[in-house]
Design a protein around this motif. Structure first.
Motif, mmCIF file in Angstrom:
data_model
loop_
_atom_site.group_PDB
_atom_site.id
_atom_site.type_symbol
_atom_site.label_atom_id
_atom_site.label_comp_id
_atom_site.label_asym_id
_atom_site.label_seq_id
_atom_site.Cartn_x
_atom_site.Cartn_y
_atom_site.Cartn_z
ATOM 1 N N GLU A 62 3.910 -7.601 -0.879
ATOM 2 C CA GLU A 62 4.013 -7.491 -2.322
ATOM 3 C C GLU A 62 2.631 -7.154 -2.871
ATOM 4 O O GLU A 62 1.715 -7.970 -2.808
ATOM 5 C CB GLU A 62 4.519 -8.816 -2.904
ATOM 6 N N PRO A 63 2.428 -5.922 -3.350
ATOM 7 C CA PRO A 63 1.100 -5.552 -3.827
ATOM 8 C C PRO A 63 0.737 -6.135 -5.181
ATOM 9 O O PRO A 63 -0.431 -6.088 -5.582
ATOM 10 C CB PRO A 63 1.178 -4.019 -3.892
ATOM 11 N N GLY A 64 1.719 -6.693 -5.891
ATOM 12 C CA GLY A 64 1.454 -7.212 -7.221
ATOM 13 C C GLY A 64 1.769 -6.179 -8.289
ATOM 14 O O GLY A 64 2.057 -5.014 -7.999
ATOM 15 N N TYR A 65 1.703 -6.610 -9.541
ATOM 16 C CA TYR A 65 2.064 -5.752 -10.667
ATOM 17 C C TYR A 65 0.910 -4.790 -10.944
ATOM 18 O O TYR A 65 -0.010 -5.069 -11.703
ATOM 19 C CB TYR A 65 2.369 -6.605 -11.891
ATOM 20 N N THR A 66 0.968 -3.656 -10.283
ATOM 21 C CA THR A 66 -0.123 -2.688 -10.261
ATOM 22 C C THR A 66 0.175 -1.509 -11.172
ATOM 23 O O THR A 66 1.307 -1.025 -11.216
ATOM 24 C CB THR A 66 -0.347 -2.189 -8.818
ATOM 25 N N VAL A 91 6.394 -1.837 2.000
ATOM 26 C CA VAL A 91 5.925 -2.235 0.671
ATOM 27 C C VAL A 91 7.124 -2.722 -0.141
ATOM 28 O O VAL A 91 7.984 -1.946 -0.544
ATOM 29 C CB VAL A 91 5.201 -1.080 -0.037
ATOM 30 N N SER A 92 7.158 -4.025 -0.365
ATOM 31 C CA SER A 92 8.257 -4.684 -1.061
ATOM 32 C C SER A 92 7.805 -5.056 -2.478
ATOM 33 O O SER A 92 7.036 -4.325 -3.105
ATOM 34 C CB SER A 92 8.693 -5.919 -0.264
ATOM 35 N N SER A 93 8.269 -6.176 -2.978
ATOM 36 C CA SER A 93 7.954 -6.630 -4.326
ATOM 37 C C SER A 93 8.287 -8.104 -4.430
ATOM 38 O O SER A 93 9.177 -8.599 -3.729
ATOM 39 C CB SER A 93 8.783 -5.843 -5.347
ATOM 40 N N SER A 94 7.608 -8.822 -5.327
ATOM 41 C CA SER A 94 7.973 -10.222 -5.561
ATOM 42 C C SER A 94 9.358 -10.306 -6.192
ATOM 43 O O SER A 94 10.015 -11.354 -6.119
ATOM 44 C CB SER A 94 6.941 -10.901 -6.469
ATOM 45 N N ILE A 154 -3.542 -5.876 0.054
ATOM 46 C CA ILE A 154 -2.660 -6.539 1.003
ATOM 47 C C ILE A 154 -1.984 -5.527 1.928
ATOM 48 O O ILE A 154 -1.737 -5.812 3.105
ATOM 49 C CB ILE A 154 -1.591 -7.401 0.282
ATOM 50 N N ILE A 155 -1.730 -4.323 1.428
ATOM 51 C CA ILE A 155 -1.137 -3.289 2.280
ATOM 52 C C ILE A 155 -2.115 -2.916 3.391
ATOM 53 O O ILE A 155 -1.750 -2.842 4.569
ATOM 54 C CB ILE A 155 -0.769 -2.038 1.470
ATOM 55 N N VAL A 156 -3.359 -2.702 3.004
ATOM 56 C CA VAL A 156 -4.403 -2.350 3.977
ATOM 57 C C VAL A 156 -4.610 -3.480 4.973
ATOM 58 O O VAL A 156 -4.724 -3.254 6.186
ATOM 59 C CB VAL A 156 -5.718 -2.018 3.247
ATOM 60 N N ARG A 157 -4.636 -4.707 4.480
ATOM 61 C CA ARG A 157 -4.846 -5.863 5.365
ATOM 62 C C ARG A 157 -3.761 -5.951 6.424
ATOM 63 O O ARG A 157 -4.029 -6.144 7.614
ATOM 64 C CB ARG A 157 -4.878 -7.156 4.552
ATOM 65 N N MET A 158 -2.497 -5.760 6.012
ATOM 66 C CA MET A 158 -1.404 -5.873 6.967
ATOM 67 C C MET A 158 -1.279 -4.645 7.842
ATOM 68 O O MET A 158 -0.745 -4.713 8.957
ATOM 69 C CB MET A 158 -0.097 -6.153 6.236
#
Length: 233
Positions: free
Chosen positions: A185-189, A133-136, A208-212
Motif C-alpha cells: 500500500e503506497p499510501g494516498y499519493t 501494488v494494492s491499497s489500504s 514501500i514499493i522500492v523496499r519490497m
C-alpha cells in the motif's frame, strides 16, 4: 545485475519507482501501454522501455519475449491500475457490471495475465520477486471498522479489485515459495489516479514499493505492507 519490470511506469508511482530502482543499480524496464511515452520516460531516467498493455494478451506475450531475449527477469512490479468511479464520487447505485469489469480487467486480470507470462522467467532467477501494488482500501478488517478511511470510502470497483489482488497475492505466494510475493500500500499519493488529491508525494509513495522490490531471498512473502509495517487483511 537485477532486472526489473514495472507495469504502468511511464508516469506517477510507477515512474518514480523506476527512477529509484535505476538509482539503486537495477536494470529497469518501463512498461507502458503507449510505447512512445514509455520510451521518453525510460530515456529520462536511464531505463529501458517495453510496450505493454496489461489488458492485452498479445502485448504481454510480446513483452515477455523481448525481456527473455535480453536476458531474463528478476523482479516484477505490478503497478498498472485504474479507477473509473472518480475516486469514489460515483453513486454506488450507478455502478454497473461493465464498469467493474473494466476495472478488474486491469487491476486483477491484468496482474494474472502478466504473472502468467513472466513466471517462467522469474523462476529462472536466483532471487525472484513480485510486488503487487494494492491499497489500504483492500483491507476487509479496516473496511468493516467504523472510523477508518477504508470504512468511509464509498466506491465499489476499485477497493473490490484490490481486495481480489490481495487474495491473488496470497495464493501465488503459497504456490511459489521460492519467489518473494507481496502486496503493498503506497499510501494516498498525489497521482493522476486521484486527480492529484493525494497527500503524499510520489517519492514518499514509492518508498514501500522500492523496499519490497529489493526484499532479500529470506525476506517476507505472502504479506501486505505499507511504509509502517504489516497491514490487516
Amino acid at each position: 545485475m537485477t532486472t526489473t519490470l514495472i507495469t504502468g511506469a511511464n508516469k506517477g508511482l510507477g515512474f518514480e519507482t523506476a527512477r529509484q530502482l535505476v538509482a539503486a543499480g537495477h536494470t529497469v524496464y518501463v512498461g507502458s501501454r503507449d510505447g512512445e511515452r514509455g520510451r521518453l520516460a525510460a530515456a529520462e531516467i536511464g531505463a529501458r522501455s517495453v510496450q505493454l498493455d496489461v489488458t492485452d494478451d498479445a502485448s504481454v506475450t510480446a513483452a515477455a519475449k523481448i525481456i527473455e531475449a535480453d536476458g531474463g527477469l528478476d523482479v516484477l512490479v505490478n503497478n498498472a491500475g485504474i479507477d473509473i468511479e472518480g475516486n469514489g464520487t460515483v453513486d454506488l447505485a450507478d455502478v454497473t457490471a461493465d464498469m467493474m469489469r473494466t476495472v478488474f480487467d486491469t487491476n486483477v486480470f491484468g496482474v494474472v495475465r502478466v504473472v502468467h507470462a513472466f513466471l517462467p522467467l522469474l523462476r529462472q532467477s536466483t532471487a525472484p520477486v513480485i510486488v503487487n501494488v494494492s491499497s489500504s482500501l483492500a483491507s476487509m478488517a479496516r473496511g468493516t471498522t467504523p472510523g477508518t478511511h477504508t470504512y468511509a470510502y464509498p466506491g465499489l470497483s476499485y477497493p473490490a479489485s484490490k481486495t481480489a489482488l490481495n487474495r491473488i497475492t496470497v495464493q501465488y505466494a503459497k504456490a511459489f515459495p521460492d519467489i518473494r510475493i507481496n502486496a503493498v500500500e503506497p499510501g494516498y499519493t498525489a497521482t493522476d489516479l486521484n486527480g492529484h488529491a493525494g497527500r503524499q508525494t510520489v517519492e514518499e509513495g514509492a518508498e514501500i514499493i522500492v523496499r519490497m522490490a529489493r526484499v532479500p531471498r529470506n525476506g517476507p512473502t505472502g504479506g501486505y505492507f505499507d511504509a509502517s509495517g504489516t497491514l490487516p487483511w
